[in-house]
Design a protein around this motif. Structure first.
Motif: not given
Ligand SMILES: [Fe+2]
Length: 301
Positions: A83-86, A95-108, A116-127
Motif C-alpha cells: 500500500v505504501e508503494h502504491i 482503506l475499505a470499511d468493515a462492511a466490505l471486509c465482512e462481505n469478503r470474509c477477510v480482516e482488512k 480498465n476500471g477493474v477494482r483491485h482489493e488488497l487484503y489479508f486474513g481470509p476466513a
C-alpha cells in the motif's frame, strides 16, 4: 525494498457482476463443481473451491463482467508495504470499511482501480471454513488446486496495453512470467499477451492482452489436480448444450491441458489441469509464438 519482494501472495478471490444469479449457481455447482459458501443472499452468490470460506462472489447487477479481484497477503505488514508503494506511485488507494471486509470474509482491505476500471482489493486474513465443513463436490473426482496458489487466473482485456502492463507490474508488483505473441488464425492479427505471477508461483494469476472483446476479462480459470476432471467437465458442458469456445488443448507456457466454455456472464471459463508452478531460482522469461501446442480450436458451427 525491491518491488519484486512486494508481490501479493496470490489471487485469493474473484468478484463478478452478474445479471442471472440462478444461472451462475447452476453452472458453478453442477457444471464446474464449485460449492456454496455459508454467506448467501438474494443479491449475492458466494462459492468455495477449497477450505477458504469464499473464493468466487457474484453480485446481482444489470450487467455481466469482472468487478474486482482480491489479492491476498500473508501478513498485515506485507499488505501495508505494498500500500505504501502504491501511494508512492500516485495511484489512489482507499482503506475499505468493515462492511466490505465482512462481505469478503477477510480482516482488512485496501481498494484501487486499474486503467480498465477493474477494482483491485488488497487484503489479508481470509476466513477459513469450519473443519467439519470440508469442501467437496459430487461432480469432481479430484480437487481444485487453490490454497496458497490462490483461486485461479484471469486474462484481462484492455485497449491500453502499456498502461495496463505498467499497473500490474509496477503498481501491483506482480512478477513477469512470459509472453505469447501469436497470430489469431492464419494471417490474422497478432495477439500480444503478457503473463504475470505472484509470490507463491502459480504460472500466472493475471494475463493481459489488447483484443476486441466487450468485457473487462476474456476468461477466468480453475484448475483440478485430476486430469479426468477436465474431460468430465467437458462432457458435462456438451451434455448441457453449453457453447464450447475452445476445444481441449495444451498451452506451451503454463503447460495447462484445458478447454474453454462460455459462462452465463458472456465471458469464458477455462477448466484446466497440469498448470506449472514457477520456481524463481531457475525461471527464465520466454516468448512463445503460439497459444497452443495442439488443440484449443474454435468449434466449427
Ligand atoms: Fe487461461
Amino acid at each position: 525494498m525491491n518491488t519484486y519482494d512486494l508481490s501479493p501472495s496470490n489471487l485469493g478471490y474473484f468478484v463478478f457482476s452478474a445479471s442471472d444469479l440462478d444461472a451462475w449457481k447452476d453452472f458453478s455447482l453442477n457444471i464446474v463443481g464449485m460449492g456454496l459458501s455459508e454467506q448467501q443472499s438474494d443479491e449475492q452468490l458466494s462459492l468455495r473451491i477449497d477450505n477458504q470460506a469464499q473464493r468466487f462472489i457474484f453480485e446481482k447487477s444489470s450487467h455481466d463482467d469482472l468487478a474486482a479481484v482480491g489479492w491476498q497477503f500473508d501478513t498485515e505488514q506485507e499488505l501495508e508495504q505494498l500500500v505504501e508503494h502504491i501511494k508512492g506511485e500516485n495511484v489512489e488507494i482507499t482503506l475499505a470499511d468493515a462492511a466490505l471486509c465482512e462481505n469478503r470474509c477477510v480482516e482488512k482491505i485496501y481498494t484501487c482501480l486499474d486503467p480498465n476500471g477493474v477494482r483491485h482489493e488488497l487484503y489479508f486474513g481470509p476466513a477459513i471454513a469450519p473443519l467439519h465443513q470440508p469442501f467437496s463436490s459430487p461432480v469432481l473426482v479430484g480437487n481444485f488446486i487453490a490454497g496458497a496458489l490462490g483461486a485461479g487466473h484471469f486474462v484481462a482485456v484492455t485497449q491500453d496495453l502499456p498502461a495496463t502492463k505498467n499497473f500490474y507490474l509496477n503498481v501491483l508488483c506482480l512478477r513477469l512470467s512470459d509472453y505469447i505473441r501469436a497470430e489469431l488464425g492464419p494471417g490474422g492479427p497478432v495477439l500480444d499477451t503478457t503473463f504475470l505471477h505472484t509470490k507463491t508461483g502459480r504460472h500466472h494469476s493475471a494475463a493481459m492482452a489488447a483484443m476486441p472483446f466487450p468485457k473487462k476479462l476474456h476468461h477466468f480459470m480453475v484448475q483440478s489436480d485430476n486430469m479426468n476432471d477436465v474431460g468430465m467437465a467437458y462432457e458435462r458442458c456438451k451434455k448441457a448444450g453449453l457453447p464450447i469456445v475452445m476445444e481441449l488443448g495444451h498451452h506451451p507456457n503454463d503447460q495447462m491441458f484445458s478447454f474453454y466454455v462460455q459462462t452465463p456472464g458472456g465471458f469464458v471459463l477455462e477448466f484446466g489441469w497440469g498448470g506449472i508452478v514457477i520456481d524463481e531460482k531457475d525461471w527464465n522469461v520466454r516468448s512463445y509464438s503460439q497459444l497452443s501446442d495442439w488443440g484449443h480450436q474454435q468449434p466449427a458451427n
